[in-house]
Design a protein around this motif. Structure first.
Motif, mmCIF file in Angstrom:
data_model
loop_
_atom_site.group_PDB
_atom_site.id
_atom_site.type_symbol
_atom_site.label_atom_id
_atom_site.label_comp_id
_atom_site.label_asym_id
_atom_site.label_seq_id
_atom_site.Cartn_x
_atom_site.Cartn_y
_atom_site.Cartn_z
ATOM 1 N N LEU A 1 0.817 -1.219 0.000
ATOM 2 C CA LEU A 1 0.000 0.000 0.000
ATOM 3 C C LEU A 1 0.847 1.263 0.000
ATOM 4 C CD1 LEU A 1 -3.179 0.103 0.093
ATOM 5 C CD2 LEU A 1 -2.201 -2.117 0.681
ATOM 6 N N TRP A 2 0.291 2.288 -0.664
ATOM 7 C CA TRP A 2 0.894 3.613 -0.665
ATOM 8 C C TRP A 2 -0.230 4.634 -0.690
ATOM 9 C CZ3 TRP A 2 5.466 5.250 0.598
ATOM 10 C CH2 TRP A 2 5.845 6.576 0.304
ATOM 11 N N ALA A 3 -0.039 5.777 -0.050
ATOM 12 C CA ALA A 3 -1.084 6.802 -0.004
ATOM 13 C C ALA A 3 -0.499 8.169 -0.316
ATOM 14 C CB ALA A 3 -1.762 6.816 1.369
ATOM 15 N N ALA A 4 -1.388 9.080 -0.701
ATOM 16 C CA ALA A 4 -0.980 10.451 -1.021
ATOM 17 C C ALA A 4 -2.197 11.357 -0.911
ATOM 18 C CB ALA A 4 -0.358 10.526 -2.414
ATOM 19 N N ASN A 5 -2.010 12.612 -1.295
ATOM 20 C CA ASN A 5 -3.072 13.611 -1.173
ATOM 21 C C ASN A 5 -4.053 13.491 -2.338
ATOM 22 O OD1 ASN A 5 -2.179 15.418 1.225
ATOM 23 N ND2 ASN A 5 -0.327 15.132 0.009
ATOM 24 N N GLY A 6 -4.955 12.556 -2.217
ATOM 25 C CA GLY A 6 -5.914 12.286 -3.281
ATOM 26 C C GLY A 6 -5.322 11.361 -4.324
ATOM 27 N N SER A 7 -6.203 10.680 -5.069
ATOM 28 C CA SER A 7 -5.702 9.766 -6.093
ATOM 29 C C SER A 7 -5.019 10.521 -7.225
ATOM 30 C CB SER A 7 -6.838 8.891 -6.640
ATOM 31 O OG SER A 7 -7.878 9.683 -7.168
ATOM 32 N N ASN A 8 -5.278 11.834 -7.346
ATOM 33 C CA ASN A 8 -4.567 12.611 -8.366
ATOM 34 C C ASN A 8 -3.074 12.667 -8.067
ATOM 35 O OD1 ASN A 8 -6.796 13.322 -9.977
ATOM 36 N ND2 ASN A 8 -7.364 14.945 -8.569
ATOM 37 N N GLU A 9 -2.710 12.853 -6.786
ATOM 38 C CA GLU A 9 -1.287 12.859 -6.463
ATOM 39 C C GLU A 9 -0.690 11.466 -6.624
ATOM 40 O OE1 GLU A 9 1.757 14.792 -3.250
ATOM 41 O OE2 GLU A 9 0.120 13.607 -2.406
ATOM 42 N N ILE B 1 -2.100 0.680 -14.971
ATOM 43 C CA ILE B 1 -2.772 1.273 -13.807
ATOM 44 C C ILE B 1 -4.274 1.133 -14.002
ATOM 45 C CG2 ILE B 1 -3.167 3.375 -12.466
ATOM 46 C CD1 ILE B 1 -0.458 4.407 -13.566
ATOM 47 N N VAL B 2 -4.954 0.587 -13.006
ATOM 48 C CA VAL B 2 -6.414 0.522 -13.023
ATOM 49 C C VAL B 2 -6.933 1.498 -11.979
ATOM 50 C CG1 VAL B 2 -8.455 -0.941 -12.904
ATOM 51 C CG2 VAL B 2 -6.283 -1.901 -13.701
ATOM 52 N N ASP B 3 -7.580 2.545 -12.446
ATOM 53 C CA ASP B 3 -8.105 3.589 -11.576
ATOM 54 C C ASP B 3 -9.501 3.175 -11.119
ATOM 55 O OD1 ASP B 3 -9.130 5.860 -10.382
ATOM 56 O OD2 ASP B 3 -8.585 7.230 -12.011
ATOM 57 N N GLU B 4 -9.608 2.750 -9.859
ATOM 58 C CA GLU B 4 -10.873 2.257 -9.311
ATOM 59 C C GLU B 4 -11.453 3.235 -8.277
ATOM 60 O OE1 GLU B 4 -10.631 -2.585 -9.841
ATOM 61 O OE2 GLU B 4 -10.455 -1.729 -7.819
ATOM 62 N N ALA B 5 -11.492 4.512 -8.627
ATOM 63 C CA ALA B 5 -11.976 5.528 -7.690
ATOM 64 C C ALA B 5 -13.410 5.267 -7.236
ATOM 65 C CB ALA B 5 -11.876 6.915 -8.332
ATOM 66 N N ARG C 1 -7.093 3.759 -5.697
ATOM 67 C CA ARG C 1 -8.385 3.982 -5.046
ATOM 68 C C ARG C 1 -8.386 5.386 -4.421
ATOM 69 N NH1 ARG C 1 -11.686 -0.513 -3.388
ATOM 70 N NH2 ARG C 1 -11.471 -2.151 -4.968
ATOM 71 N N THR C 2 -9.539 5.783 -3.892
ATOM 72 C CA THR C 2 -9.666 7.066 -3.213
ATOM 73 C C THR C 2 -10.617 6.939 -2.033
ATOM 74 O OG1 THR C 2 -10.247 9.407 -3.476
ATOM 75 C CG2 THR C 2 -11.572 7.821 -4.691
ATOM 76 N N MET C 3 -10.453 7.821 -1.055
ATOM 77 C CA MET C 3 -11.409 7.908 0.045
ATOM 78 C C MET C 3 -12.383 9.079 -0.159
ATOM 79 S SD MET C 3 -9.084 6.902 3.380
ATOM 80 C CE MET C 3 -10.529 6.617 4.426
ATOM 81 N N SER C 4 -12.293 9.737 -1.315
ATOM 82 C CA SER C 4 -13.137 10.899 -1.585
ATOM 83 C C SER C 4 -14.588 10.533 -1.828
ATOM 84 C CB SER C 4 -12.607 11.658 -2.810
ATOM 85 O OG SER C 4 -11.361 12.240 -2.552
ATOM 86 N N LYS C 5 -14.856 9.352 -2.371
ATOM 87 C CA LYS C 5 -16.196 9.020 -2.854
ATOM 88 C C LYS C 5 -16.982 8.224 -1.807
ATOM 89 C CE LYS C 5 -14.608 10.894 -6.612
ATOM 90 N NZ LYS C 5 -14.944 12.279 -6.962
ATOM 91 N N ALA C 6 -16.761 6.931 -1.733
ATOM 92 C CA ALA C 6 -17.542 6.099 -0.815
ATOM 93 C C ALA C 6 -17.352 6.530 0.637
ATOM 94 C CB ALA C 6 -17.166 4.628 -0.992
ATOM 95 N N VAL D 1 -7.425 12.118 0.286
ATOM 96 C CA VAL D 1 -6.706 10.881 0.587
ATOM 97 C C VAL D 1 -6.926 9.891 -0.551
ATOM 98 C CG1 VAL D 1 -6.318 9.004 2.215
ATOM 99 C CG2 VAL D 1 -7.123 11.223 3.053
ATOM 100 N N GLY D 2 -5.852 9.559 -1.245
ATOM 101 C CA GLY D 2 -5.882 8.520 -2.265
ATOM 102 C C GLY D 2 -4.821 7.494 -1.954
ATOM 103 N N TYR D 3 -4.902 6.333 -2.593
ATOM 104 C CA TYR D 3 -3.923 5.292 -2.301
ATOM 105 C C TYR D 3 -3.866 4.290 -3.440
ATOM 106 C CZ TYR D 3 -8.145 2.774 -0.711
ATOM 107 O OH TYR D 3 -9.392 2.194 -0.624
#
Length: 374
Positions: free
Chosen positions: A98-106, A204-208, A234-239, A247-249
């Motif tokens: 796992l890795w995380a950053a400031n939104g899935s955009n970052e 890369i599969v973007d599963e936001a 993935r992202t924590m922005s939606k669900a 927060v994205g990861y």
């Protein structure tokens, strides 16, 4: 747009062009959706359900604790957060994956920085998330616009043929896709991965929007084992309703996370962000309880739009992309005049609407029906 707004934008553009910016950025437009204060804002795929009070209080407690030590740098490796994310995703993943950053955009930007760059290319299949070409521009990576079928689907044969023709260093598959909302069959992901892997490229599969899928078990996370060049973002922005926390990861082989460490900024994930994400993950039952309601409103939108003679795509996300409009800009304006803001993605005859609360959905459907009958 008013004459004064147009004049102001032209003046700003002239000032920008006088700066010594990179030549490949000249003439580009930044990402942006209209930010208009109206009663019903359902244009940017946010989770519009209120944050449960219990979760708000839990976030407050966690942030209060870290505020006592904000004079110190945060955990650069955010180990606890990665452990919690791995536990949430399952599939045998550990913190090393796992890795995380400031939104899935970052997250995507970091991946483009390390696997893209001058002389390299990234391909995605349009229409898709409009940030991909902008992230490519920012990292000096060539963007290749792959094509979809007329119904916006993507077949194994078409995807593989285009990859073999262009040989991109990175392929981004958005599933569920934004703006169409459609999910990809895992067979497409597997075929794309195999095609790209022949020359050591990255998939890369973007599963936001994965949590909203008709069948959430059909996730590319199930394909990670044995595929060292596959990344699932993935992202924590939606669900999780944390759009404001950023927060994205991603999940991938540990070596992918090690590669991203080469380009990440020092201490890029603040202590406040980590605390907020941890509180949300530890209360995911309360937050994810709204997912079923959002799915129900999404399906309600699809059903009603079909009744109205429009052409909604079957959606695996928290929004609905629909066509059949004679004049999408006129329809967008009519909705806005009623206090309902949806998204015009610039695709003729189509608009996109977020599945909000029951009340927001009713306001949208009522306004649209009035416009169509008027």
């Amino acid at each position: 747009m008013s004459a004064s707004q147009n004049s102001s934008e032209n003046a700003a553009l002239q000032q920008l062009n006088r700066l010594p910016i990179r030549e490949d950025l000249r003439g580009r437009s930044p990402y942006g959706a209209p930010m208009i204060d109206v009663p019903v804002t359902i244009n940017v795929n946010e989770n519009t359900h209120p944050m449960p009070r219990e979760v708000v209080e839990a976030i407050g407690r966690e942030v209060h604790q870290v505020a006592l030590n904000l004079n110190r740098y945060p955990d650069r490796e955010f180990v606890t957060l990665r452990e919690e994310l791995a536990a949430y995703l399952g599939h045998g993943l550990s913190k090393e994956n796992l890795w995380a950053a400031n939104g899935s955009n970052e997250i995507l930007q970091q991946l483009f920085q390390v696997f893209g760059g001058p002389g390299r290319s990234v391909m995605s299949f349009v229409p898709t998330y409009s940030m991909y070409p902008l992230l490519a521009d920012g990292t000096n990576t060539e963007f290749i616009a792959g094509q979809r079928a007329e119904d916006f689907s993507l077949s194994v044969e078409s995807a593989v043929e285009q990859i073999r023709e262009h040989r991109p260093n990175i392929v981004v598959l958005c599933s569920p896709n934004n703006p169409t909302g459609t999910g990809l069959e895992l067979a497409v992901v597997e075929a794309v991965y195999e095609a790209v892997a022949t020359y050591n490229g990255i998939t890369i599969v973007d599963e936001a929007y994965a949590e909203f899928a008709q069948d959430p078990s059909q996730t590319a996370l199930t394909l990670l084992e044995g595929r060292d060049n596959l990344v699932v973002t993935r992202t924590m922005s939606k669900a999780f309703a944390l759009a404001g926390a950023r927060v994205g990861y991603f999940a991938a082989a540990p070596a992918i996370a090690d590669a991203v460490r080469l380009v990440r900024l020092p201490y890029h994930l603040s202590a406040v962000t980590q605390a907020t994400a941890l509180a949300a993950l530890r209360h995911r039952g309360q937050l994810l309880a709204n997912v079923e309601d959002i799915r129900a409103q999404r399906d309600r939108i699809v059903e009603k739009l079909t009744e109205l003679g429009l052409k909604p795509a079957q959606s695996d996300s928290n929004f609905v992309f629909f066509g059949g409009l004679e004049n999408e800009k006129e329809a967008w304006q009519a909705l806005l005049d009623d206090g309902v803001l949806v998204r015009d993605n610039g695709i003729a005859g189509h608009l996109r609407v977020t599945a909000g609360t029951e009340e927001e959905t009713t306001a949208f459907l009522t306004s649209l029906e009035k416009y169509l009958k008027g």
